[in-house]
Design a protein around this motif. Sequence first.
Motif, PDB file in Angstrom:
ATOM      1  N   SER A  81       0.836  -1.209   0.000  1.00  0.00           N
ATOM      2  CA  SER A  81       0.000   0.000   0.000  1.00  0.00           C
ATOM      3  C   SER A  81       0.868   1.255   0.000  1.00  0.00           C
ATOM      4  O   SER A  81       0.540   2.253  -0.658  1.00  0.00           O
TER       5      SER A  81
ATOM      6  N   GLN B  41      -7.123   0.436  -0.017  1.00  0.00           N
ATOM      7  CA  GLN B  41      -7.337  -0.783   0.763  1.00  0.00           C
ATOM      8  C   GLN B  41      -8.503  -0.572   1.741  1.00  0.00           C
ATOM      9  O   GLN B  41      -9.377  -1.423   1.863  1.00  0.00           O
TER      10      GLN B  41
ATOM     11  N   ASP C  79      -6.055  -1.631  -4.820  1.00  0.00           N
ATOM     12  CA  ASP C  79      -5.447  -2.158  -3.597  1.00  0.00           C
ATOM     13  C   ASP C  79      -6.407  -3.149  -2.935  1.00  0.00           C
ATOM     14  O   ASP C  79      -7.397  -2.752  -2.346  1.00  0.00           O
ATOM     15  N   GLU C  80      -6.080  -4.427  -3.068  1.00  0.00           N
ATOM     16  CA  GLU C  80      -6.882  -5.517  -2.503  1.00  0.00           C
ATOM     17  C   GLU C  80      -8.357  -5.417  -2.879  1.00  0.00           C
ATOM     18  O   GLU C  80      -9.226  -5.380  -2.000  1.00  0.00           O
TER      19      GLU C  80
HETATM   20 MG   LIG Z   1      -1.929  -2.833   2.208  1.00  0.00          MG
END
Ligand SMILES: [Mg+2]
Lengths: 256, 297, 326
Positions: free
Chosen positions: A43, A85, A176-177
Amino acid sequence: MSLLSAHGLTRRFGGLVAVDDVSLEVFEGTILALIGPNGAGKSTLFNLLTAFDRPNAGTVVFDGRDLAGMPPHRVVRLGLARTFQNTQLFEEMTALENVLTGAHTQTRTGWARAALRLPGTGREERLAREEAQRLLRLVGLAEVAHVHASDLPHGTRRLLEVARALASRPRLLLLDEPAAGLNNAETEQLARVLRQLRDGGVTLVVVEHDMGLVMDVSDEIVVLNEGRKIAEGPPLLIQKDPAVIAAYLGEEQLDA
Amino acid sequence: MGSREVSWELLQFGVAGLKNGAIYALVALGFTIVYASTNVINFAQGEFYMLGGMFATFVFAHLGLPLGLAAVAAVVATAATAVVFELLAVRPRVGGDPMTIIIVTVGGSVLLRSLARHAFGSDELALPAFSQGGSIMVGGAAIDRQTLWVWGIAALAVAALWVLYTRTRLGRAMRATAVDGEAARLVGIDTRLLVTVSFGLAAVLGAVAGLVVTPLTQTAYDVGAAIGLKGFAAAILGGLGNPVAAVVGGIVLGLLESLSVAFISSTYKDAIALAVLLLVLFLRPSGLLGRTRREKV
Amino acid sequence: MSRLRTALPAVAVAAAVLALPLFVHDRYLLKVLSYVGIDVVVVLGLALLFGFAGQISLGQAAFFGIGAYTSGVLVAVHGWPWVAGVAAAVAASAAAGALLALPVGRLRGHYLAMATLGFSEIALVAFTELKGLTGGTDGLSGIPYPALGPFAARTPGANYVLVWGVAAVAYVVAANVVALRPGRALRALHGSENGAQACGIDVGRTKVVAFSAAAGLAGLGGALYAHLVGFISPGSFTLELSILLVAMIALGGMGSLPGAVLGAVLLGMLPYLDAVVPGLPKSAVEVLQSWEADIYGLVLILVMLFMPRGIAGALRRLRRERGGER
Ligand SMILES: [Mg+2]
Ligand SMILES: Nc1ncnc2c1ncn2[C@@H]1O[C@H](COP(=O)(O)OP(=O)(O)O)[C@@H](O)[C@H]1O
């Protein structure tokens, strides 16, 4: 051709080196997966790549332009969009309004034009709404267009953030994810969307823990561990890389 | 000889600065204590100062209690008011949107001020000096006896707070909560109770400050807003959330004000604190002693 | 076509409000309603800044004052025409808002509240100490009624129409802004600054514009006030006013323009309840006026405790719940 290239990126937090001399290239029209255990610096690297954070050393060049010193909203204008995230949705807005807001760089109505509802503002708004609806359909959220973001379930929220990012018509999209908290059906939907986007010309960088998804969609994988890049290559090679397996030992299985 | 007079005059300004600084320090401590437990600024902090002075004058003049008892009663009454306010108005919103608590305390400050006007009237009220006698001369500078009381009581309050923080379980719990509220909760600290306690403590400090200066300045129902701003300026000048910094910030602010009166003019004395407040907010919100914290995205 | 249909009720309301002096001749009532109309103009600005963009300001009274003094001094002392004075008032306060926003824009929550409060107190010191310009605590008197060429608004009815006409225009402008792209940028700030930046919104610039718009509307209200009352002094631009404005937004509901107007009308009418409630004894009004501030403080607390989204939010929830049952 490389659309995004990072060289020697380093980011320290006090004594901790969250990102340690990382370089990478993202090629146009590909999906790059960025993987690594929790706390590996993924991240943080995303923040550096999108100018949300400044590196202590290193450079980021997007489409031939150095991003040093550029505020994050300018980066979006260049065609580099992202998700977070921890989803950063506008909770009090509906799903549709969230996506409309994502089209900020694609629309022009300013304060004066809006205040007087000058000719053209209505048309722009209508077109933006149509496009937003299309994006919601793309990620499978057409039904909840008028539901407030705060009322959406977790997985849906991530998809909504993807749609919002797409509204800026990015050439490069960093996720992000995106599959965290998604159920199987939603994950499949996401995989479909990702491939569709790539085939439509959007380049993607995806941070992901779901190895099934990673192996499924990515053309190239970069592995981070403790801030360092420990491996990169096509999925099949990464899967067998001893350094990667060692980094993941006790963390989670490579083939989930 | 001329230069000597000038330096006595400077000392005189220094005395005034340290006197005000001690008061600002107490109010700043009040801000800091509540901030440590809630992460929010209590906009009613200045009203505790006002209530301390008002309760004391009321009890002294109308109930005829001796000065010392009146002072204690005023502190207790102010703390009780603060605790009731916290329990009724703040507690239901603790842990929620900080803006809600900000607005609640803004509302609380308006309400307490207006209620005080109805209860005690809108006249300026006075309290006799704590001890009789003329000023004490230090060379060419005169130190009012009440100023000594201000210093003594402020020092006592700071010392008591220090003992509380370092020597008691309650104090340790408060410090742990200040560092990381979530972690404190996980190890079984009742953080809600600490919020109530912090309002009570902040009120004690504010009330003490308010009543000990009343013999010098008189008091009125509307003195809270200005002292609140100054106390906050002091707290943020030092660095919000750190008790030592609050004391340092208070003293520095008091001296700055005095110097400005000495070298510029008294017209803009009150604007000095405001200018300090804005400058610190703009340039270094973490204060003189604070560390900059970056938010994680 | 459909736009016309949705605009129709609003036009009807506006026409009804503006036509009121045709039926009501009570000078006191018209005067009171004019004050409320000024509150509405000022609150619309704060609605954009605080209600939509989530940026609290405890300093709106300062901009109100800057507008009042700018127009008051220019028209009363320097003989400028009324329109020019008002235009200058809006420009001056909007510029002050933008200037304040430049440094203050990085602050949030209680820091922002304190900074705007501090600014407001400094402005108050300036109003009081710049005696040559403002008349200091004695105030500035002899500010003429609004006049456009030969037409002057000398009667309460004329002033009422003027104020509410301005309020109606301000409302339409604010509603347009809020409904379109700039409004979404404002709401995005409130929702998530990171999210806003990720959408390509220039957060700093948006804050400057929002502050400036809110300050401009506050200044416009201040200018209207100065010419309506004819006399201004620092006492009219204190923290109390700033807090009252925040209370109006809180009561009406964050993120709602009709809510903001409702909040302004409810709290603005409160001290003059006798104007609308016939037969209300004078003593009751006196009590009300004396407890005015207590009520405002209590309203702030109660709304935050029991109705944090204000009246508009409560209605919205009611409607959503009803919709859910169907
Ligand atoms: Mg992360
Ligand atoms: N703003 C910050 N301040 C201090 N430490 C941080 C900050 N952001 C990230 N870190 C630390 O940097 C490391 C990498 O974090 P992160 O990039 O979030 O990892 P990942 O996304 O791979 O899980 C972690 O140890 C994290 O605690």
